[in-house]
Design an enzyme around this catalytic site. Structure first.
Site, PDB file in Angstrom:
ATOM      1  N   THR A 190       0.824  -1.214   0.000  1.00 53.89           N
ATOM      2  CA  THR A 190       0.000   0.000   0.000  1.00 53.89           C
ATOM      3  C   THR A 190       0.855   1.261   0.000  1.00 53.89           C
ATOM      4  O   THR A 190       0.472   2.271  -0.595  1.00 53.89           O
ATOM      5  CB  THR A 190      -0.945   0.020   1.206  1.00 53.89           C
ATOM      6  OG1 THR A 190      -0.198  -0.184   2.410  1.00 53.89           O
ATOM      7  CG2 THR A 190      -1.996  -1.077   1.091  1.00 53.89           C
ATOM      8  N   GLN A 247       1.171 -13.818  -1.368  1.00 53.92           N
ATOM      9  CA  GLN A 247      -0.128 -13.860  -2.035  1.00 53.92           C
ATOM     10  C   GLN A 247      -0.222 -12.762  -3.103  1.00 53.92           C
ATOM     11  O   GLN A 247      -1.226 -12.672  -3.813  1.00 53.92           O
ATOM     12  CB  GLN A 247      -1.249 -13.640  -1.015  1.00 53.92           C
ATOM     13  CG  GLN A 247      -1.274 -14.632   0.128  1.00 53.92           C
ATOM     14  CD  GLN A 247      -2.283 -14.245   1.195  1.00 53.92           C
ATOM     15  OE1 GLN A 247      -3.405 -13.846   0.894  1.00 53.92           O
ATOM     16  NE2 GLN A 247      -1.888 -14.342   2.453  1.00 53.92           N
ATOM     17  N   HIS A 276      -0.389 -16.884  -5.929  1.00 56.95           N
ATOM     18  CA  HIS A 276      -1.507 -16.428  -6.761  1.00 56.95           C
ATOM     19  C   HIS A 276      -1.060 -15.864  -8.098  1.00 56.95           C
ATOM     20  O   HIS A 276      -1.871 -15.312  -8.840  1.00 56.95           O
ATOM     21  CB  HIS A 276      -2.335 -15.394  -5.989  1.00 56.95           C
ATOM     22  CG  HIS A 276      -2.893 -15.926  -4.716  1.00 56.95           C
ATOM     23  ND1 HIS A 276      -3.325 -15.125  -3.678  1.00 56.95           N
ATOM     24  CD2 HIS A 276      -3.082 -17.208  -4.289  1.00 56.95           C
ATOM     25  CE1 HIS A 276      -3.754 -15.883  -2.682  1.00 56.95           C
ATOM     26  NE2 HIS A 276      -3.611 -17.148  -3.027  1.00 56.95           N
ATOM     27  N   CYS A 318      10.314 -25.634 -27.473  1.00 55.84           N
ATOM     28  CA  CYS A 318       9.025 -26.112 -26.982  1.00 55.84           C
ATOM     29  C   CYS A 318       7.930 -25.576 -27.897  1.00 55.84           C
ATOM     30  O   CYS A 318       7.997 -24.440 -28.357  1.00 55.84           O
ATOM     31  CB  CYS A 318       8.812 -25.626 -25.551  1.00 55.84           C
ATOM     32  SG  CYS A 318       7.181 -25.990 -24.868  1.00 55.84           S
ATOM     33  N   GLY A 357       1.059  -7.831   6.641  1.00 53.82           N
ATOM     34  CA  GLY A 357       0.102  -7.182   5.760  1.00 53.82           C
ATOM     35  C   GLY A 357      -0.929  -8.089   5.141  1.00 53.82           C
ATOM     36  O   GLY A 357      -1.305  -7.911   3.993  1.00 53.82           O
ATOM     37  N   ASN A 366      -0.077  -6.657  11.277  1.00 53.94           N
ATOM     38  CA  ASN A 366      -1.130  -6.208  10.370  1.00 53.94           C
ATOM     39  C   ASN A 366      -1.935  -5.108  11.041  1.00 53.94           C
ATOM     40  O   ASN A 366      -2.068  -5.090  12.265  1.00 53.94           O
ATOM     41  CB  ASN A 366      -2.047  -7.391  10.010  1.00 53.94           C
ATOM     42  CG  ASN A 366      -2.878  -7.127   8.781  1.00 53.94           C
ATOM     43  OD1 ASN A 366      -2.347  -6.812   7.709  1.00 53.94           O
ATOM     44  ND2 ASN A 366      -4.195  -7.234   8.897  1.00 53.94           N
ATOM     45  N   GLN A 421      -5.167  -4.637  10.615  1.00 58.95           N
ATOM     46  CA  GLN A 421      -6.466  -5.190  10.977  1.00 58.95           C
ATOM     47  C   GLN A 421      -6.283  -6.504  11.732  1.00 58.95           C
ATOM     48  O   GLN A 421      -5.281  -7.201  11.540  1.00 58.95           O
ATOM     49  CB  GLN A 421      -7.304  -5.452   9.726  1.00 58.95           C
ATOM     50  CG  GLN A 421      -7.675  -4.208   8.939  1.00 58.95           C
ATOM     51  CD  GLN A 421      -8.351  -4.584   7.625  1.00 58.95           C
ATOM     52  OE1 GLN A 421      -7.723  -5.123   6.719  1.00 58.95           O
ATOM     53  NE2 GLN A 421      -9.646  -4.314   7.534  1.00 58.95           N
ATOM     54  N   VAL A 446       3.555  -1.898   8.506  1.00 61.12           N
ATOM     55  CA  VAL A 446       4.613  -2.888   8.358  1.00 61.12           C
ATOM     56  C   VAL A 446       5.954  -2.223   8.063  1.00 61.12           C
ATOM     57  O   VAL A 446       6.987  -2.645   8.597  1.00 61.12           O
ATOM     58  CB  VAL A 446       4.247  -3.908   7.251  1.00 61.12           C
ATOM     59  CG1 VAL A 446       5.387  -4.888   7.037  1.00 61.12           C
ATOM     60  CG2 VAL A 446       2.978  -4.647   7.596  1.00 61.12           C
TER      61      VAL A 446
END
Length: 350
Positions: free
Chosen positions: A57, A113, A133, A176, A213, A239, A241, A257
């Site tokens: 952020t 993530q 992810h 490939c 975070g 964190n 929250q 953080v």
């Protein structure tokens, strides 16, 4: 931009608990807790850091579930006022500190993530990170599954084919016949196998997991730090929250953080490196083919370490810390009896 990435995902209603108020430690308490974390860093032998959107952020990339997160504001028909492009975003102080701690062998692995590519831009080696992810700056071959770094973010998400031929032959490898597609997961996709294996094994052999975070709502990634606890290690959560696993943590620090890690570096007497374009592999990729595939030898080596330490060892039942509610955290985030759909928690908790 985060908003564009979020809009590119398939419709999905169950995005978790949104907009929980942030909490801030008093400065005296913050300093005390940072001393405790620095001591844990010095005493632990295998440390894994789990990173979420909250570490990006300060680079201008909004998170998803915070008070001003993409999905929180989406519910109100709004968009974040700050939303830098992935191309222009630079690694934060946290990204650079984690790179330094890896280089100093203070931490051994990062499980992320995040899809923003900022760990990659920091100069971090693929050997030290699982990207569960995906990554906006990575293409993956449909056949050989090798990954290649891009100089600009992908234009699609959800593992869509670009039609571009695999680049393996350009690096002296075997040609490939596959085609490249974006490696960013949509809701229904399974996590990349080697990234998940490395994340699970590192988390299991770790004697300390540090979450930075993230509210740990997405599973299975949000449950990986519990593998450390189950095998007898410690859990630290940093964190703004509350998270769904606060009641299992040995230490919780509610603050920015960047500020937490800056204090840690001061305590450890370590310098904080600056972002350097010369070590940013997305810059190098503009003129060279740069591979980003997990080395199979690293997977095999870690598998042996994991089996040597954990095979036959009975996992401990996770005892809820007595000072915290054992059925639900104070913020209303339910604990572990939730149904799963690949990447996300369905809101069907008992």
């Amino acid at each position: 931009m985060s908003c564009n990435y979020a809009e590119g995902l398939s419709p999905y209603e169950h995005k978790g608990v949104l907009g929980i108020p942030e909490k801030f430690e008093a400065i005296e308490k913050l300093n005390e807790k940072c001393e405790m974390l620095a001591r844990l860093l010095s005493e632990s032998k295998h440390i894994v850091v789990h990173t979420g959107a909250g570490i990006s952020t300060s680079a201008g990339i909004p998170d998803f579930r915070g008070p001003n997160g993409v999905w929180t504001l989406e519910k109100e028909g709004k968009r974040p006022s700050t939303n830098i492009s992935f191309t222009d975003a630079k690694p934060t102080k946290t990204h650079m500190i984690l790179k330094k701690l890896i280089d100093c062998n203070k931490i051994q692995y990062i499980v992320s993530q995040n899809i923003d590519g900022l760990h990659l831009k920091s100069g971090l080696s693929r050997k030290y990170i699982s990207e569960l992810h995906g990554n906006m700056f990575i293409d993956e071959c449909s056949l050989c599954k090798r990954q290649f770094i891009r100089s600009s973010p992908v234009e699609t998400v959800g593992k869509k084919c670009s039609g571009v031929p695999c680049a393996s032959g350009h690096n002296g490898g075997r040609p490939c016949r596959g085609r490249l597609y974006d490696g960013v997961l949509d809701w229904e996709h399974s996590l990349p196998e080697n990234d998940l294996l490395m994340a699970e094994w590192h988390s299991s052999i770790a004697d300390l997991s540090i979450c930075l975070g993230t509210t740990l709502q997405i599973i299975p990634s949000g449950n990986l730090p519990l593998e450390t606890v189950k095998y007898g290690g410690k859990l630290v959560i940093c964190n703004l929250q509350p998270t769904k696993h606060d009641n299992k943590a040995d230490l919780i620090i509610n603050y920015y953080v960047d500020d937490i890690l800056e204090k840690i570096m001061n305590i450890l007497h370590l310098d904080i490196p600056q972002y350097n374009e010369d070590t940013d592999l997305t810059k190098l990729a503009s003129t060279n083919i740069v591979e980003w595939t997990i080395n199979k030898k690293d997977v095999l080596v870690l598998e042996k370490v994991f089996k040597a330490k954990c095979k036959g060892v009975k996992k401990k039942k996770i005892l809820i810390k007595s000072k915290r509610n054992s059925t639900e955290t104070s913020n209303g985030i339910e604990n572990d009896n939730c149904k799963v759909i690949k990447l996300e928690v369905k809101e069907e908790c008992v």
